[in-house]
Design a protein around this motif. Structure first.
Motif, PDB file in Angstrom:
ATOM      1  N   ALA A   1       0.861  -1.179   0.000  1.00  0.00           N
ATOM      2  CA  ALA A   1       0.000   0.000   0.000  1.00  0.00           C
ATOM      3  C   ALA A   1       0.896   1.226   0.000  1.00  0.00           C
ATOM      4  O   ALA A   1       1.994   1.209   0.583  1.00  0.00           O
ATOM      5  N   ASP A   2       0.439   2.290  -0.668  1.00  0.00           N
ATOM      6  CA  ASP A   2       1.240   3.512  -0.688  1.00  0.00           C
ATOM      7  C   ASP A   2       0.340   4.731  -0.743  1.00  0.00           C
ATOM      8  O   ASP A   2      -0.846   4.638  -1.118  1.00  0.00           O
ATOM      9  N   TYR A   3       0.918   5.873  -0.380  1.00  0.00           N
ATOM     10  CA  TYR A   3       0.185   7.139  -0.399  1.00  0.00           C
ATOM     11  C   TYR A   3       1.115   8.221  -0.917  1.00  0.00           C
ATOM     12  O   TYR A   3       2.239   8.391  -0.415  1.00  0.00           O
ATOM     13  N   VAL A   4       0.665   8.943  -1.938  1.00  0.00           N
ATOM     14  CA  VAL A   4       1.439  10.057  -2.503  1.00  0.00           C
ATOM     15  C   VAL A   4       1.120  11.286  -1.664  1.00  0.00           C
ATOM     16  O   VAL A   4       0.046  11.879  -1.798  1.00  0.00           O
ATOM     17  N   PHE A   5       2.051  11.698  -0.800  1.00  0.00           N
ATOM     18  CA  PHE A   5       1.724  12.716   0.193  1.00  0.00           C
ATOM     19  C   PHE A   5       2.149  14.125  -0.213  1.00  0.00           C
ATOM     20  O   PHE A   5       1.808  15.094   0.478  1.00  0.00           O
ATOM     21  N   TYR A   6       2.889  14.264  -1.309  1.00  0.00           N
ATOM     22  CA  TYR A   6       3.257  15.612  -1.755  1.00  0.00           C
ATOM     23  C   TYR A   6       3.219  15.672  -3.273  1.00  0.00           C
ATOM     24  O   TYR A   6       3.974  14.968  -3.950  1.00  0.00           O
ATOM     25  N   LYS A   7       2.316  16.515  -3.786  1.00  0.00           N
ATOM     26  CA  LYS A   7       2.116  16.676  -5.230  1.00  0.00           C
ATOM     27  C   LYS A   7       2.032  15.290  -5.882  1.00  0.00           C
ATOM     28  O   LYS A   7       1.329  14.417  -5.407  1.00  0.00           O
ATOM     29  N   LYS A   8       2.755  15.109  -7.002  1.00  0.00           N
ATOM     30  CA  LYS A   8       2.848  13.789  -7.627  1.00  0.00           C
ATOM     31  C   LYS A   8       4.305  13.355  -7.649  1.00  0.00           C
ATOM     32  O   LYS A   8       4.784  12.756  -8.607  1.00  0.00           O
ATOM     33  N   VAL A   9       4.975  13.618  -6.512  1.00  0.00           N
ATOM     34  CA  VAL A   9       6.424  13.447  -6.455  1.00  0.00           C
ATOM     35  C   VAL A   9       6.873  12.569  -5.300  1.00  0.00           C
ATOM     36  O   VAL A   9       7.685  11.661  -5.474  1.00  0.00           O
ATOM     37  N   LEU A  10       6.369  12.809  -4.084  1.00  0.00           N
ATOM     38  CA  LEU A  10       6.830  12.093  -2.894  1.00  0.00           C
ATOM     39  C   LEU A  10       5.797  11.062  -2.464  1.00  0.00           C
ATOM     40  O   LEU A  10       4.596  11.372  -2.369  1.00  0.00           O
ATOM     41  N   ASP A  11       6.285   9.847  -2.178  1.00  0.00           N
ATOM     42  CA  ASP A  11       5.401   8.724  -1.898  1.00  0.00           C
ATOM     43  C   ASP A  11       5.964   7.913  -0.742  1.00  0.00           C
ATOM     44  O   ASP A  11       7.186   7.737  -0.619  1.00  0.00           O
ATOM     45  N   ALA A  12       5.074   7.393   0.108  1.00  0.00           N
ATOM     46  CA  ALA A  12       5.451   6.485   1.195  1.00  0.00           C
ATOM     47  C   ALA A  12       4.708   5.173   0.997  1.00  0.00           C
ATOM     48  O   ALA A  12       3.503   5.169   0.677  1.00  0.00           O
ATOM     49  N   GLY A  13       5.420   4.048   1.168  1.00  0.00           N
ATOM     50  CA  GLY A  13       4.789   2.761   0.936  1.00  0.00           C
ATOM     51  C   GLY A  13       5.274   1.683   1.883  1.00  0.00           C
ATOM     52  O   GLY A  13       6.360   1.793   2.470  1.00  0.00           O
ATOM     53  N   VAL A  14       4.471   0.635   2.027  1.00  0.00           N
ATOM     54  CA  VAL A  14       4.837  -0.549   2.805  1.00  0.00           C
ATOM     55  C   VAL A  14       4.500  -1.785   1.976  1.00  0.00           C
ATOM     56  O   VAL A  14       3.584  -1.758   1.143  1.00  0.00           O
ATOM     57  N   ARG A  15       5.258  -2.870   2.217  1.00  0.00           N
ATOM     58  CA  ARG A  15       4.986  -4.144   1.538  1.00  0.00           C
ATOM     59  C   ARG A  15       5.222  -5.281   2.518  1.00  0.00           C
ATOM     60  O   ARG A  15       6.247  -5.311   3.214  1.00  0.00           O
ATOM     61  N   LEU A  16       4.264  -6.233   2.583  1.00  0.00           N
ATOM     62  CA  LEU A  16       4.345  -7.390   3.469  1.00  0.00           C
ATOM     63  C   LEU A  16       4.246  -8.655   2.635  1.00  0.00           C
ATOM     64  O   LEU A  16       3.430  -8.732   1.707  1.00  0.00           O
TER      65      LEU A  16
END
Length: 398
Positions: free
Chosen positions: A311-326
């Protein structure tokens, strides 16, 4: 001027002077206008093409440059500088719907052909791909390295994927469906010949009832000026099976070749599903696999189960993203102490997606160690023990 210099100058002048036929062609081209166009654009990359678009030659590169400290049970392990390093020749000939693609893998030695195929697709709904290619099991594995979220492909998808092989694939896409069905030779990737009597079959059907979800695992980042839909869901059912040669590849440094050592025939059947959900800046993707394997020799049949989600979320514009994978894998239901658990977290900066991206990822994985006598014919996804790694990777793709 010395004699050698005089002769050399004359030779250079002769090479640079156009022949009579070339001069005539040049005059004709001036009358008819330029017959070639080229340069760079975001769809074709660096390319040269005919004015009518029927002939095109493109030059590409997919590269992952990384710094990656790895520790297994607290001990530092050797590491590589590249996740992948793939020069590409691609384009079309005679018509835009007759396409070709050839790529090499240079991240490992010796260099070898990764993909080389021709694709004929006069309409989106009907096409045929022939040659050495990625087999369609796993939507995740079918995307390019620049289209996935994490620095490399999910370990569970790698474990169950049927790899690259030589054969033919029937394929097509519509607004709501995407299908692939192929038959392949079941032969090792690094060989130019096919194994007699070996084969594997693949089929995949992806349904997108709300319309195509977008570009790879980065649909929001790659949506440009368009506003993506508030919700988009797609899912896949897929399967594979066949008889392939169980092999080991040993590199002979003196001859500079890989020696194929055959260990017997492995029969397998795999079933899998996936789901992809996008809600503007948020996305979720996951796959689950079940495989029945008949290994070479007298080893008992066994069933493997694996699943992974991200799952991931783009938290700044369309540039910065945070994600996790299990990820989770039970390599054999017949064997104890063979489970694999993997957790990953990542921050990514898509400087100019998909061409340039910077990814910082932490991964912790624990692979249990089964009794070797009980695990006959079983392969593990990772070396036994607890693995910690930090990856700082620059992705370059065009």
């Amino acid at each position: 001027m010395g004699r050698k210099q005089w002769v050399g100058g004359l030779a250079v002048a002769a090479l640079l002077a156009p022949a009579r036929g070339w001069a005539d062609d040049d005059e004709d081209s001036k009358e008819d206008g330029p017959s070639l166009t080229g340069g760079f654009d975001r769809q074709k990359g660096f390319h040269l093409q005919s004015a009518d678009g029927n002939y095109l030659l493109g030059l590409g590169l997919q590269a992952g440059y990384k710094i990656e400290p790895i520790f297994v049970d607290g001990e530092a392990e050797s590491r590589t500088a590249f996740s992948f390093l793939r020069p590409i020749l691609k384009g079309n000939i005679y018509r835009p719907w007759i396409r070709f693609w050839t790529s090499l893998e240079m991240a490992a030695f010796p260099i070898y052909v990764l993909d080389s195929f021709v694709e004929v697709q006069p309409i989106d709904a009907v096409g045929l791909r022939a040659g050495q290619q990625y087999t369609p099991l796993s939507r995740h594995e079918s995307w390019g390295p620049q289209q996935i979220l994490f620095p490399e492909f999910a370990p569970i998808a790698n474990y169950f994927w049927t790899g690259r092989d030589k054969g033919v694939t029937f394929l097509g896409t519509t607004e709501h469906l995407e299908y692939y069905a192929g038959i392949y030779s079941g032969s090792p990737l690094r060989t130019i010949t096919s194994e007699p009597g070996r084969y594997q079959l693949n089929a995949r059907l992806t349904c997108s009832p709300m319309g195509k979800p977008g570009y790879g695992e980065l649909p929001f980042i790659m949506s440009g000026d368009k506003e993506p839909p508030p919700l988009n869901v797609s899912f896949t059912v897929q399967g594979a099976g066949g008889e392939v040669e169980q092999i080991q590849e040993n590199f002979n440094p003196e001859a500079g070749i890989f020696k194929i050592e055959r260990e017997g025939v492995r029969r397998f059947a795999t079933g899998s599903v996936d789901v992809f959900v996008q809600a503007r800046r948020f996305s979720f993707f996951g796959e689950a696999y079940l495989r029945r394997t008949d290994p070479p020799g007298d080893a008992a049949h066994f069933t493997s189960f694996g699943a992974w989600v991200q799952a991931d979320y783009v938290f700044y514009k369309k540039v910065l993203d945070a994600g996790v994978r299990l990820s989770y894998l039970d390599a054999s239901g017949n064997v104890d102490n063979d489970l694999l658990y993997v957790g990953e977290a990542q921050l990514a900066w898509f400087v100019d997606a998909p061409y340039l991206a910077l990814k910082l990822r932490y991964q912790i994985a624990h692979q249990e160690s089964p009794d070797p006598a009980a695990a006959t014919g079983l392969s593990l996804a990772k070396d036994p023990g607890t693995t910690n790694l930090i990856t700082l990777q620059v992705n370059l793709s065009f």
